[in-house]
Design an enzyme around this catalytic site. Structure first.
Site, short mmCIF file in Angstrom:
data_model
loop_
_atom_site.label_atom_id
_atom_site.label_comp_id
_atom_site.label_asym_id
_atom_site.label_seq_id
_atom_site.Cartn_x
_atom_site.Cartn_y
_atom_site.Cartn_z
N HIS A 138 -2.70 63.91 -26.76
CA HIS A 138 -2.13 63.92 -25.41
C HIS A 138 -3.00 63.07 -24.48
CE1 HIS A 138 -0.71 67.81 -27.23
NE2 HIS A 138 0.42 67.30 -26.81
N ALA A 167 7.95 57.67 -10.13
CA ALA A 167 8.92 58.64 -10.61
C ALA A 167 9.68 58.07 -11.80
CB ALA A 167 9.90 58.98 -9.48
N LYS A 173 0.87 53.24 -22.74
CA LYS A 173 -0.35 52.45 -22.95
C LYS A 173 -1.36 52.80 -21.87
CE LYS A 173 1.75 48.55 -25.24
NZ LYS A 173 2.13 47.17 -25.21
N ARG A 187 5.24 49.50 -16.33
CA ARG A 187 4.56 48.22 -16.10
C ARG A 187 3.78 48.32 -14.79
NH1 ARG A 187 9.72 47.36 -14.10
NH2 ARG A 187 9.68 46.24 -12.11
C1 LIG Z 1 5.87 53.92 -7.47
C2 LIG Z 1 5.75 54.42 -6.06
C3 LIG Z 1 4.44 55.15 -5.93
C4 LIG Z 1 5.81 53.29 -5.04
O1 LIG Z 1 4.62 52.59 -5.01
P1 LIG Z 1 4.43 51.33 -4.04
O2 LIG Z 1 3.19 50.68 -4.46
O3 LIG Z 1 4.58 51.75 -2.63
O4 LIG Z 1 5.62 50.44 -4.55
P2 LIG Z 1 6.76 49.69 -3.73
O5 LIG Z 1 7.58 50.70 -2.99
O6 LIG Z 1 6.11 48.57 -2.97
O7 LIG Z 1 7.61 49.13 -4.94
C5 LIG Z 1 7.11 48.16 -5.84
C6 LIG Z 1 8.23 47.79 -6.78
O8 LIG Z 1 8.45 48.87 -7.70
C7 LIG Z 1 9.81 49.35 -7.58
N1 LIG Z 1 9.73 50.81 -7.73
C8 LIG Z 1 9.14 51.68 -6.89
N2 LIG Z 1 9.20 52.91 -7.40
C9 LIG Z 1 9.84 52.82 -8.59
C10 LIG Z 1 10.19 53.76 -9.58
N3 LIG Z 1 9.87 55.04 -9.47
N4 LIG Z 1 10.83 53.31 -10.70
C11 LIG Z 1 11.16 52.00 -10.84
N5 LIG Z 1 10.84 51.05 -9.93
C12 LIG Z 1 10.18 51.47 -8.81
C13 LIG Z 1 10.27 48.90 -6.22
O9 LIG Z 1 11.66 48.77 -6.16
C14 LIG Z 1 9.57 47.58 -6.08
O10 LIG Z 1 10.25 46.59 -6.84
P3 LIG Z 1 10.32 45.07 -6.32
O11 LIG Z 1 8.90 44.59 -6.21
O12 LIG Z 1 11.09 44.37 -7.40
O13 LIG Z 1 11.02 45.13 -5.00
C15 LIG Z 1 6.90 55.35 -5.63
O14 LIG Z 1 8.11 54.60 -5.54
C16 LIG Z 1 7.16 56.53 -6.55
O15 LIG Z 1 7.85 56.46 -7.54
N6 LIG Z 1 6.57 57.68 -6.15
C17 LIG Z 1 6.78 58.94 -6.80
C18 LIG Z 1 6.96 60.00 -5.76
C19 LIG Z 1 7.66 61.24 -6.28
O16 LIG Z 1 7.82 61.46 -7.46
N7 LIG Z 1 8.07 62.07 -5.37
C20 LIG Z 1 8.74 63.28 -5.68
C21 LIG Z 1 8.82 64.10 -4.42
S1 LIG Z 1 9.77 65.53 -4.67
#
Ligand SMILES: CC(C)(COP(=O)(O)OP(=O)(O)OC[C@H]1O[C@@H](n2cnc3c(N)ncnc32)[C@H](O)[C@@H]1OP(=O)(O)O)[C@@H](O)C(=O)NCCC(=O)NCCS
Length: 226
Positions: A138, A167, A173, A187
């Site tokens: 794990h 999310a 990796k 990624r």
């Molecule tokens: C990943 C995350 C932290 C955002 O980070 P960030 O550095 O602010 O990223 P950005 O918002 O600038 O997005 C960067 C890129 O990733 C993409 N992206 C962001 N979150 C993503 C996700 N979960 N899955 C796929 N792509 C995602 C955006 O569309 C953006 O793409 P682009 O560059 O082609 O426009 C946030 O989106 C996330 O997933 N947080 C999880 C929060 C959560 O689970 N909350 C639950 C509450 S109940």
């Protein structure tokens, strides 16, 4: 009637003792929950209503039993916790300080997972294995890591300190410290505060489908030139 009142007093006393026990021994975890969840209004609310904290209390006791080699009792307690909270933490997992699971339902943490300090997990996230191999199978999660809702981190990999797993990402990796990872397979989109230009930096592409499409695009361009 007197008997009934006595029973009620005893139940109330047990409840108050439990409350005080959690307040004293889980103070740092409750504070972490309050810091991480803007919706949390008071300590009492967190102690009484947060399944993430309840699962942690059960886990700490189950882990102590596991270390005493009382494996069956430890596992029994973790299954009781799963029944009441919807969160399954194997008693063998090693979890650091100020750990917080927000919302909680569907979280699974495997037996050989190691979690650092100040880690936040959202509902539906998994720290799982990739198969039926024995030994360390794990992930190891660094400190100050956030794992988004539904994210799956699979296998004996390392997630570096201060990283953010988006999310629903599926990470298979190692992830270097200070990274943001999104997608399936995961990624890196940000590292050390800088946005990664995925289309230019092939070393950072962890998505084989994207890689194949880009190679095909290059070949088409070459053929068109000819
Ligand atoms: C990943 C995350 C932290 C955002 O980070 P960030 O550095 O602010 O990223 P950005 O918002 O600038 O997005 C960067 C890129 O990733 C993409 N992206 C962001 N979150 C993503 C996700 N979960 N899955 C796929 N792509 C995602 C955006 O569309 C953006 O793409 P682009 O560059 O082609 O426009 C946030 O989106 C996330 O997933 N947080 C999880 C929060 C959560 O689970 N909350 C639950 C509450 S109940």
């Amino acid at each position: 009637m007197v008997y009934l009142i006595n029973i009620l007093i005893i139940l109330l006393a047990i409840f108050v003792i439990k409350l005080v026990f959690i307040w004293i021994f889980f103070y740092a975890d409750i504070k972490a929950a309050q810091k991480r969840d803007p919706a949390a209004k008071s300590f009492l609310e967190i102690i009484l209503l947060y399944p993430g904290l309840h699962a942690l209390v059960y886990y700490r006791i189950a882990h102590a039993l596991y270390k005493m080699r009382l494996f069956f009792l430890a596992r029994l307690l973790s299954q009781v916790a799963r029944f009441f909270t919807g969160i399954e933490i194997h008693p063998g997992a090693k979890i650091g300080k100020r750990f917080f699971i927000d919302h909680g339902l569907g979280v699974v943490i495997g037996e050989t997972a190691i979690v650092g300090n100040d880690v936040l997990l959202y509902q539906g996230s998994t720290l799982g294995g990739t198969g039926i191999v024995k030994g360390k199978r794990h992930p190891t999660i660094g400190s100050n890591v956030v794992i988004g809702a539904g994210a799956k981190i699979l296998g004996n990999i390392v997630i570096g300190d201060n990283s953010y797993i988006g999310a629903n990402a599926v990470v298979i990796k190692d992830v270097p410290p200070n990274s943001t990872v999104v997608g399936v397979p995961g990624r890196i989109t940000k590292q050390d505060g800088k946005k990664m230009d995925i289309s230019l930096d092939h070393a950072q592409i962890l998505d084989p489908i994207m890689q194949t499409i880009e190679e095909l695009q290059d070949r088409v361009k070459d053929l068109e030139k000819k």
